[in-house]
Design a protein around this motif. Structure first.
Motif, PDB file in Angstrom:
ATOM      1  N   PRO A   1      30.343  37.213  78.174  1.00  0.00           N
ATOM      2  CA  PRO A   1      29.028  36.561  78.109  1.00  0.00           C
ATOM      3  C   PRO A   1      28.926  35.283  78.931  1.00  0.00           C
ATOM      4  O   PRO A   1      27.882  34.986  79.508  1.00  0.00           O
ATOM      5  CB  PRO A   1      28.850  36.286  76.612  1.00  0.00           C
ATOM      6  CG  PRO A   1      29.647  37.356  75.935  1.00  0.00           C
ATOM      7  CD  PRO A   1      30.846  37.563  76.817  1.00  0.00           C
ATOM      8  N   SER A   2      30.029  34.533  79.020  1.00  0.00           N
ATOM      9  CA  SER A   2      29.980  33.276  79.766  1.00  0.00           C
ATOM     10  C   SER A   2      29.762  33.491  81.257  1.00  0.00           C
ATOM     11  O   SER A   2      29.345  32.574  81.968  1.00  0.00           O
ATOM     12  CB  SER A   2      31.277  32.488  79.550  1.00  0.00           C
ATOM     13  OG  SER A   2      32.400  33.240  79.997  1.00  0.00           O
ATOM     14  N   ALA A   3      30.044  34.706  81.764  1.00  0.00           N
ATOM     15  CA  ALA A   3      29.889  34.982  83.194  1.00  0.00           C
ATOM     16  C   ALA A   3      28.434  35.069  83.611  1.00  0.00           C
ATOM     17  O   ALA A   3      28.116  34.934  84.793  1.00  0.00           O
ATOM     18  CB  ALA A   3      30.611  36.280  83.556  1.00  0.00           C
ATOM     19  N   LEU A   4      27.509  35.295  82.646  1.00  0.00           N
ATOM     20  CA  LEU A   4      26.108  35.480  83.048  1.00  0.00           C
ATOM     21  C   LEU A   4      25.338  34.164  83.253  1.00  0.00           C
ATOM     22  O   LEU A   4      24.671  34.053  84.301  1.00  0.00           O
ATOM     23  CB  LEU A   4      25.405  36.391  82.044  1.00  0.00           C
ATOM     24  CG  LEU A   4      25.721  37.881  82.187  1.00  0.00           C
ATOM     25  CD1 LEU A   4      26.961  38.289  81.388  1.00  0.00           C
ATOM     26  CD2 LEU A   4      24.539  38.719  81.765  1.00  0.00           C
ATOM     27  N   PRO A   5      25.217  33.248  82.321  1.00  0.00           N
ATOM     28  CA  PRO A   5      25.747  33.211  80.958  1.00  0.00           C
ATOM     29  C   PRO A   5      24.793  33.867  79.946  1.00  0.00           C
ATOM     30  O   PRO A   5      23.599  34.020  80.200  1.00  0.00           O
ATOM     31  CB  PRO A   5      25.855  31.712  80.698  1.00  0.00           C
ATOM     32  CG  PRO A   5      24.731  31.121  81.500  1.00  0.00           C
ATOM     33  CD  PRO A   5      24.596  31.973  82.730  1.00  0.00           C
ATOM     34  N   PHE A   6      25.404  34.223  78.793  1.00  0.00           N
ATOM     35  CA  PHE A   6      24.668  34.814  77.670  1.00  0.00           C
ATOM     36  C   PHE A   6      25.241  34.227  76.392  1.00  0.00           C
ATOM     37  O   PHE A   6      26.462  34.140  76.234  1.00  0.00           O
ATOM     38  CB  PHE A   6      24.835  36.335  77.694  1.00  0.00           C
ATOM     39  CG  PHE A   6      24.273  37.062  76.500  1.00  0.00           C
ATOM     40  CD1 PHE A   6      22.917  36.973  76.186  1.00  0.00           C
ATOM     41  CD2 PHE A   6      25.096  37.840  75.697  1.00  0.00           C
ATOM     42  CE1 PHE A   6      22.392  37.653  75.086  1.00  0.00           C
ATOM     43  CE2 PHE A   6      24.576  38.526  74.605  1.00  0.00           C
ATOM     44  CZ  PHE A   6      23.222  38.427  74.295  1.00  0.00           C
ATOM     45  N   ASP A   7      24.386  33.820  75.486  1.00  0.00           N
ATOM     46  CA  ASP A   7      24.812  33.193  74.243  1.00  0.00           C
ATOM     47  C   ASP A   7      25.268  34.270  73.265  1.00  0.00           C
ATOM     48  O   ASP A   7      24.443  34.934  72.627  1.00  0.00           O
ATOM     49  CB  ASP A   7      23.666  32.364  73.656  1.00  0.00           C
ATOM     50  CG  ASP A   7      24.053  31.668  72.357  1.00  0.00           C
ATOM     51  OD1 ASP A   7      25.261  31.628  72.048  1.00  0.00           O
ATOM     52  OD2 ASP A   7      23.153  31.176  71.660  1.00  0.00           O
ATOM     53  N   ALA A   8      26.586  34.462  73.180  1.00  0.00           N
ATOM     54  CA  ALA A   8      27.163  35.450  72.267  1.00  0.00           C
ATOM     55  C   ALA A   8      28.568  34.993  71.906  1.00  0.00           C
ATOM     56  O   ALA A   8      29.233  34.326  72.698  1.00  0.00           O
ATOM     57  CB  ALA A   8      27.207  36.826  72.923  1.00  0.00           C
TER      58      ALA A   8
END
Length: 277
Positions: free
Chosen positions: A127-134
């Motif tokens: 998720p951190s690569a997008l980032p996306f909160d998960a």
């Protein structure tokens, strides 16, 4: 000043190409928005800029601007057009072209049949690569969109993608869900949204609502993200044919440790000059 440009498309995903190696210009967000207008400007999904590389091991620097003026990290269809453009403009005589983008390096190869092969690198699901909160990496995440709980996969192909499996792309609620997912607060940099219908393990149909541009006829990184997501979930097996509204792409990802490869066409439409205010 007069700016020379070339209009191109990859499966109907259309671009204006600008060579800033042999000409000089300063393009602002306002310029991009004016030029992208399909009634009062040239009209395009993205503006692609060729610049000299910062890295001496690269051939060019490749910058991508959405129709709303925002700069983004990567564009698969644009990468194929980029390769044809720099060859057509005689900026290089190479068949294998190394370019730097803000999303990382790309290797573009012009094949004998005129198709362009793009080494897109390895998909990233954290998720951190997008980032996306998960809280962590998993094949599917629940996302509450206007009170409706959806299951999505998240993939970075140098730019962020959310992929939603649907029964039929023709009836998929792209216009309703696309903007809501794109701007969802769990995606702080917004996200491209793919609606994927699995036809068979080697074939999908896909529509993509692109961040900053809306639904387009084709999205190369979206096709890559959808196939990577499908393979990871065991729904697909490489190679995969991707049917988009504008045409077909071939995506190969035979091994999770290998680069993902996209092959498709790039078409020159016309050349022109435009006055920049």
């Amino acid at each position: 000043m007069l700016l020379h440009f070339t209009k191109m498309h990859g499966l109907g995903n259309d671009f204006v190409m600008v060579d800033l190696v042999t000409q000089r210009a300063r393009l602002t967000d306002a310029h991009v928005r004016e030029l992208s207008d399909r009634r009062f400007g040239i009209g395009f999904d993205q503006l692609l800029v060729v610049e000299p590389p910062r890295d001496p091991d690269m051939d060019f620097r490749y910058r991508i601007f959405n129709a709303d003026g925002s700069e983004v990290e990567n564009c698969g269809n644009g990468a194929r057009c980029f390769a044809r453009f720099v060859r057509d403009q005689r900026l290089t005589h190479k068949n294998e072209i190394h370019v730097e983008t803000s999303g990382g390096p790309l290797v573009l190869t012009i094949q004998h049949d005129g198709q362009v092969r793009v080494d897109m690198g390895r998909p990233r699901f954290t998720p951190s690569a997008l980032p996306f909160d998960a809280p962590g990496d998993q094949p599917l995440h629940e996302l509450n969109v206007d009170g409706e709980v959806l299951e999505i996969s998240v993939v970075s192909m140098g730019n962020p993608h959310a992929v939603l499996e649907v029964e039929n792309v023709e009836s998929a609620p792209v216009a309703r869900l696309g903007p809501s997912i794109e701007a969802h607060p769990r995606f702080p940099h917004k996200v491209n949204v793919g609606f994927m219908q699995v036809v068979s393990p080697s074939e999908i149909r896909l529509r993509v609502f692109e961040r900053g541009s809306g639904e387009t006829l084709a999205c190369g990184t979206g096709a890559c993200a959808a196939v990577a997501s499908g393979i990871r979930q065991g729904l697909l097996k490489s190679p995969v044919k991707v049917h988009l509204p504008g045409g077909e792409l071939s995506i190969e990802w035979p091994d999770p440790e290998a680069s993902l490869i996209m092959v498709g066409p790039a078409t020159r439409v016309f050349d022109g000059r435009v006055a920049l205010n």
